[in-house]
Design a protein around this motif. Sequence first.
Motif, PDB file in Angstrom:
ATOM      1  N   SER A  49       0.833  -1.202   0.000  1.00 17.94           N
ATOM      2  CA  SER A  49       0.000   0.000   0.000  1.00 17.94           C
ATOM      3  C   SER A  49       0.866   1.249   0.000  1.00 17.94           C
ATOM      4  CB  SER A  49      -0.898  -0.001   1.241  1.00 17.94           C
ATOM      5  OG  SER A  49      -1.683  -1.166   1.280  1.00 17.94           O
ATOM      6  N   SER A  56      -5.443   9.433  -1.233  1.00 18.71           N
ATOM      7  CA  SER A  56      -6.184   8.229  -0.900  1.00 18.71           C
ATOM      8  C   SER A  56      -5.265   7.041  -1.179  1.00 18.71           C
ATOM      9  CB  SER A  56      -7.450   8.141  -1.762  1.00 18.71           C
ATOM     10  OG  SER A  56      -8.193   6.995  -1.440  1.00 18.71           O
ATOM     11  N   THR A  57      -5.266   6.078  -0.295  1.00 20.38           N
ATOM     12  CA  THR A  57      -4.353   4.941  -0.387  1.00 20.38           C
ATOM     13  C   THR A  57      -4.521   4.174  -1.692  1.00 20.38           C
ATOM     14  OG1 THR A  57      -4.363   4.704   2.007  1.00 20.38           O
ATOM     15  CG2 THR A  57      -3.638   2.793   0.747  1.00 20.38           C
ATOM     16  N   ASN A  75      -9.823   3.189  -2.578  1.00 20.50           N
ATOM     17  CA  ASN A  75     -10.866   3.273  -1.561  1.00 20.50           C
ATOM     18  C   ASN A  75     -12.236   3.257  -2.238  1.00 20.50           C
ATOM     19  OD1 ASN A  75     -12.782   4.197   0.344  1.00 20.50           O
ATOM     20  ND2 ASN A  75     -11.214   5.324   1.459  1.00 20.50           N
ATOM     21  N   LYS A  77     -15.034   3.953  -1.095  1.00 21.23           N
ATOM     22  CA  LYS A  77     -15.943   4.995  -0.623  1.00 21.23           C
ATOM     23  C   LYS A  77     -15.655   6.342  -1.277  1.00 21.23           C
ATOM     24  CE  LYS A  77     -16.833   2.596   3.589  1.00 21.23           C
ATOM     25  NZ  LYS A  77     -16.660   2.425   4.975  1.00 21.23           N
ATOM     26  N   THR A  78     -14.822   6.323  -2.302  1.00 25.62           N
ATOM     27  CA  THR A  78     -14.516   7.532  -3.065  1.00 25.62           C
ATOM     28  C   THR A  78     -15.154   7.400  -4.445  1.00 25.62           C
ATOM     29  OG1 THR A  78     -12.507   6.621  -4.065  1.00 25.62           O
ATOM     30  CG2 THR A  78     -12.259   7.723  -1.910  1.00 25.62           C
ATOM     31  N   ARG A  98     -13.852  -0.535  -6.834  1.00 25.82           N
ATOM     32  CA  ARG A  98     -12.671  -0.632  -5.980  1.00 25.82           C
ATOM     33  C   ARG A  98     -11.367  -0.948  -6.684  1.00 25.82           C
ATOM     34  NH1 ARG A  98     -11.521  -5.484  -2.770  1.00 25.82           N
ATOM     35  NH2 ARG A  98     -11.613  -7.208  -4.198  1.00 25.82           N
ATOM     36  N   SER A 120      -5.560   9.447  -7.465  1.00 27.68           N
ATOM     37  CA  SER A 120      -5.787   8.914  -6.128  1.00 27.68           C
ATOM     38  C   SER A 120      -4.885   9.583  -5.099  1.00 27.68           C
ATOM     39  CB  SER A 120      -5.559   7.400  -6.114  1.00 27.68           C
ATOM     40  OG  SER A 120      -5.826   6.880  -4.834  1.00 27.68           O
TER      41      SER A 120
END
Length: 134
Positions: A49, A56-57, A75, A77-78, A98, A120
């Motif tokens: 990661s 964002s990762t 992520n 949720k983005t 994802r 990202s």
Amino acid sequence: MNEQVKAKFDSYPEGVIPKMLELREAIINVIEECEFSDYEETLKWGEPSYLVEGGSTVRIDWKAKSPDQYYVFFNCKTKLVDTFRELYTDDLVFEGNRAIVLNLKQSFPVEEVRHCIELSLRYQSIKNLPLLGA
């Protein structure tokens, strides 16, 4: 590369390691070219990661259940993958909201994937822009 990440890369099958290292190199190159001051390379959920402040990762991995594929995870949720799908629907393959799915037997779409990684890693400052400012 920290020892845990190195151990993860070493655990991949012989034919997978070069593709995963190529993907890692693309991420590191984006980080350097964008002049992010610090980055973290670690394992999250057992996957290599990459994170920078304000980003964002980005996670990468190969899974034995899909031996011909490797992945770039974002992520869920983005709106990252939804945006990538709009930008690169003809060039990249996606898994839900994802991941970008890459094929070990095909050439690595460097520019497209690098652009997605950059978006990202800049996410916090661009998340309110149409198409993330792309």
